[in-house]
Design an enzyme around this catalytic site. Structure first.
Site, short mmCIF file in Angstrom:
data_model
loop_
_atom_site.label_atom_id
_atom_site.label_comp_id
_atom_site.label_asym_id
_atom_site.label_seq_id
_atom_site.Cartn_x
_atom_site.Cartn_y
_atom_site.Cartn_z
N ARG A 1 96.99 -24.42 6.63
CA ARG A 1 97.93 -25.53 6.47
C ARG A 1 98.92 -25.58 7.62
O ARG A 1 99.16 -26.62 8.21
CB ARG A 1 98.71 -25.37 5.16
CG ARG A 1 99.96 -26.23 5.11
CD ARG A 1 100.53 -26.35 3.73
NE ARG A 1 99.49 -26.70 2.80
CZ ARG A 1 99.47 -26.29 1.52
NH1 ARG A 1 100.42 -25.53 1.06
NH2 ARG A 1 98.50 -26.66 0.74
N TYR A 2 99.54 -24.46 7.91
CA TYR A 2 100.52 -24.41 9.00
C TYR A 2 99.77 -24.16 10.30
O TYR A 2 98.72 -23.52 10.30
CB TYR A 2 101.52 -23.28 8.74
CG TYR A 2 102.29 -23.43 7.45
CD1 TYR A 2 103.38 -24.28 7.37
CD2 TYR A 2 101.91 -22.72 6.32
CE1 TYR A 2 104.08 -24.40 6.18
CE2 TYR A 2 102.61 -22.83 5.13
CZ TYR A 2 103.70 -23.68 5.06
OH TYR A 2 104.40 -23.80 3.89
N ARG B 1 99.23 -20.09 11.12
CA ARG B 1 98.92 -19.05 10.15
C ARG B 1 98.02 -19.54 9.02
O ARG B 1 98.02 -20.73 8.69
CB ARG B 1 100.19 -18.43 9.58
CG ARG B 1 101.15 -19.39 8.93
CD ARG B 1 102.55 -18.75 8.95
NE ARG B 1 103.53 -19.49 8.16
CZ ARG B 1 104.15 -20.57 8.60
NH1 ARG B 1 103.87 -21.08 9.78
NH2 ARG B 1 105.05 -21.17 7.84
N CYS C 1 93.41 -9.85 -10.60
CA CYS C 1 94.70 -9.22 -10.43
C CYS C 1 94.80 -8.10 -11.45
O CYS C 1 94.02 -8.07 -12.41
CB CYS C 1 95.82 -10.22 -10.66
SG CYS C 1 95.82 -11.53 -9.42
N CYS D 1 100.00 -13.26 -14.44
CA CYS D 1 101.30 -13.90 -14.63
C CYS D 1 101.03 -15.26 -15.26
O CYS D 1 100.21 -16.02 -14.75
CB CYS D 1 101.99 -14.10 -13.28
SG CYS D 1 101.91 -12.66 -12.21
N CYS E 1 101.03 -18.35 -12.94
CA CYS E 1 100.30 -18.21 -11.67
C CYS E 1 99.94 -19.57 -11.08
O CYS E 1 99.37 -20.42 -11.73
CB CYS E 1 99.02 -17.41 -11.87
SG CYS E 1 98.05 -17.29 -10.36
N ARG F 1 97.80 -20.03 -8.88
CA ARG F 1 96.36 -20.09 -8.58
C ARG F 1 95.52 -19.85 -9.82
O ARG F 1 94.40 -19.34 -9.73
CB ARG F 1 96.00 -19.06 -7.52
CG ARG F 1 96.76 -19.30 -6.26
CD ARG F 1 96.09 -18.80 -5.00
NE ARG F 1 97.01 -19.07 -3.92
CZ ARG F 1 97.79 -18.15 -3.36
NH1 ARG F 1 97.73 -16.89 -3.74
NH2 ARG F 1 98.62 -18.49 -2.41
N ASP G 1 106.03 -23.42 -9.47
CA ASP G 1 105.18 -24.57 -9.20
C ASP G 1 104.81 -25.27 -10.51
O ASP G 1 104.65 -24.62 -11.54
CB ASP G 1 103.89 -24.12 -8.49
CG ASP G 1 104.16 -23.61 -7.08
OD1 ASP G 1 105.07 -24.17 -6.43
OD2 ASP G 1 103.49 -22.67 -6.65
N ASP H 1 107.50 -25.09 -2.97
CA ASP H 1 106.24 -25.40 -2.31
C ASP H 1 105.96 -26.85 -2.69
O ASP H 1 105.64 -27.14 -3.84
CB ASP H 1 105.15 -24.44 -2.78
CG ASP H 1 104.19 -24.09 -1.66
OD1 ASP H 1 103.89 -25.00 -0.85
OD2 ASP H 1 103.74 -22.94 -1.59
N LYS I 1 106.15 -25.05 2.18
CA LYS I 1 107.40 -24.54 1.63
C LYS I 1 108.60 -25.26 2.24
O LYS I 1 108.74 -25.32 3.46
CB LYS I 1 107.51 -23.05 1.93
CG LYS I 1 106.39 -22.24 1.27
CD LYS I 1 106.47 -20.78 1.65
CE LYS I 1 105.33 -19.98 1.06
NZ LYS I 1 104.03 -20.26 1.75
C1 LIG Z 1 103.16 -19.39 2.08
C2 LIG Z 1 101.99 -19.74 2.86
C3 LIG Z 1 101.80 -19.18 4.13
C4 LIG Z 1 102.78 -18.18 4.74
O1 LIG Z 1 104.02 -18.77 4.95
P1 LIG Z 1 105.27 -17.88 5.46
O2 LIG Z 1 106.42 -18.82 5.46
O3 LIG Z 1 104.90 -17.40 6.82
O4 LIG Z 1 105.43 -16.76 4.52
C5 LIG Z 1 100.69 -19.58 4.84
N1 LIG Z 1 99.82 -20.49 4.34
C6 LIG Z 1 99.98 -21.05 3.13
C7 LIG Z 1 99.00 -22.06 2.67
C8 LIG Z 1 101.06 -20.69 2.35
O5 LIG Z 1 101.23 -21.24 1.14
S1 SF4 Z 2 100.91 -14.89 -9.46
FE1 SF4 Z 2 98.69 -15.14 -9.86
S2 SF4 Z 2 97.69 -14.26 -8.06
FE2 SF4 Z 2 99.80 -13.48 -8.08
S3 SF4 Z 2 99.71 -11.51 -9.20
FE3 SF4 Z 2 100.24 -13.11 -10.69
S4 SF4 Z 2 98.26 -13.72 -11.56
FE4 SF4 Z 2 97.80 -12.66 -9.64
#
Ligand SMILES: *Cc1c(COP(=O)(O)O)cnc(C)c1O
Ligand code: SF4
Length: 387
Positions: free
Chosen positions: A128-129, A132, A141, A145, A148, A150, A308, A345, A352
């Site tokens: 995305r960025y 990175r 996991c 959580c 979560c 995801r 989220d 986010d 973010k």
């Molecule tokens: C959070 C995140 C990152 C890392 O972001 P930082 O600000 O460097 O911690 C990279 N890619 C995605 C898709 C993210 O959600």
């Molecule tokens: S937030 Fe989701 S991915 Fe992260 S530790 Fe909890 S269950 Fe696992």
């Protein structure tokens, strides 16, 4: 009962641990308890196990019966020990024991709130960025959580094991020289074996333009037993940073403090991410206790996330106004080392966005009027322009 005392007092802790082990037909044995594979094999998963662990509410009973097919339930014995069996509002309990409210869908709720699927360039790799990428290591996991972000992926059996995806991931990274930063995240990469982790990190580290490698993990909170000298050696070898995940000071038990010490002594820089959760950490004193407990174990608070809008998390979310109030209660009131960046986010894939109360009251004619942490205003005058 007071969990803080329970966790700190080995005799009381031993008694609760014995109760927990008996639910699995065993008695407490410190060597077994401290073995992370034993912890993983004895996770609370089934409703009848939770019945024996806690005095369940009707909502939790329904939640346990109905939600597990949508999003897995699992709690390690280590984390289970921290739950107050008699208090449905226990902040540890709210994080991992499902409630009936998870079945509710609120306006704006999404299955992929951060729009990660849209930015997926190779299975499990989100770019995305510009500089990175986020690499989803595996889909399990140590515990789950309830909030979560995801949950659409985690424990759904759709993500291939990383070794099978690794060639494609490495090929993408090699071709994209603008990527200098890889974040390996959850599911939890620290659940991989040392050998597998060594291989994955070795392949990523061998790419010359990758300068910075991080792992996101909740293992130190859910399963501190996993932090062994062998694991630390692999992390040190590949010079990675760790982003941990803690939501409440009660999670920093003596075992967790030992795990953090092992990591910090091993030269692994440690940060922590916290999700702002209603009834868990949504007041200033609770957050302050958490960030101070983190500094004591050499973990630097990094991000405080607005929860989220994942489907079924409405009962755990706070308003943005609440978040601003809380972060204002930290900034300036304690060292900047203890203050995470509060971020949302942005739903739909905006990434973010940092949030804080306005600190610039006005900025006109080369003069910035600033509001400080105590609410007083001060003027900063720009240097005079010289022709
Ligand atoms: C959070 C995140 C990152 C890392 O972001 P930082 O600000 O460097 O911690 C990279 N890619 C995605 C898709 C993210 O959600
Ligand atoms: S937030 Fe989701 S991915 Fe992260 S530790 Fe909890 S269950 Fe696992």
């Amino acid at each position: 009962m007071n969990e803080n005392t329970a966790a700190a007092d080995p005799l009381i802790a031993g008694a609760r641990r014995d109760e927990i082990c008996r639910i699995f037909g065993e008695s407490y044995d410190p060597a077994r308890w401290n073995d992370w594979r034993w912890q993983m094999r004895h996770r609370f998963i089934k409703p009848e196990q939770f019945e024996k662990l806690l005095r369940l509410t009707t909502s939790e009973r329904r939640g346990l019966a109905m939600t597990h097919e949508k999003f897995a339930v699992a709690v390690t014995p280590h984390f289970a020990e921290l739950i107050d069996p008699d208090d449905p509002d226990c902040p540890i309990r709210r994080q991992v024991v499902p409630r009936e409210e998870e079945l509710l869908v609120g306006p704006g709720d999404m299955t992929d709130p951060c729009g990660e699927d849209h930015d997926e360039v190779v299975p499990g790799l989100v770019h995305r960025y510009p500089d990175r990428v986020l690499l989803l290591a595996l889909d399990t996991c140590a515990a789950y959580c309830r909030y979560c972000t995801r949950s659409r992926l985690v424990n759904q059996g759709e993500l291939d094991p990383l070794p099978r995806r690794l060639d494609a991931v490495v090929a993408y990274l090699e071709a994209h020289t603008e990527v200098r930063d890889v974040l390996l995240s959850g599911g939890d990469p620290l659940l991989m074996s040392e050998d597998r982790l060594d291989e994955v990190l070795g392949r990523i580290r061998a790419i010359p333009h990758i300068e910075f490698v991080r792992l996101g993990s909740r293992v130190p909170s859910f399963l501190p037993q996993r932090i062994t000298p062998e694991l630390v050696a692999v992390l040190r070898k590949h010079r990675v940073w760790l982003s941990l995940h803690f939501c409440h000071a009660r999670e920093i038990t003596p075992d967790v403090a030992r795990a953090c010490d092992l990591l910090a002594d091993g030269g692994i820089p440690l940060g922590s991410q916290t999700v702002l959760l209603k009834g868990v950490n949504d007041d200033v004193q609770t957050l302050k206790d958490l960030v101070h407990a983190l500094l004591k174990v050499r973990v630097r608070p990094y991000y405080l996330y607005q929860c989220d809008p994942v489907v079924g998390t409405g009962h755990l979310r706070t308003s943005v106004a609440k978040g601003i109030e809380l972060i204002s209660g930290l900034r300036g009131h304690t060292t900047g080392y203890a203050v995470p960046t509060y971020v949302i986010d942005a739903p739909g894939g905006g990434g973010k966005v940092p949030i804080q109360a306005e600190t610039i009251v006005s900025y006109e004619n080369g003069q910035a009027l600033l509001r400080n942490w105590a609410g007083r205003t001060y003027a900063y005058v720009d240097p005079a322009e010289h022709a």
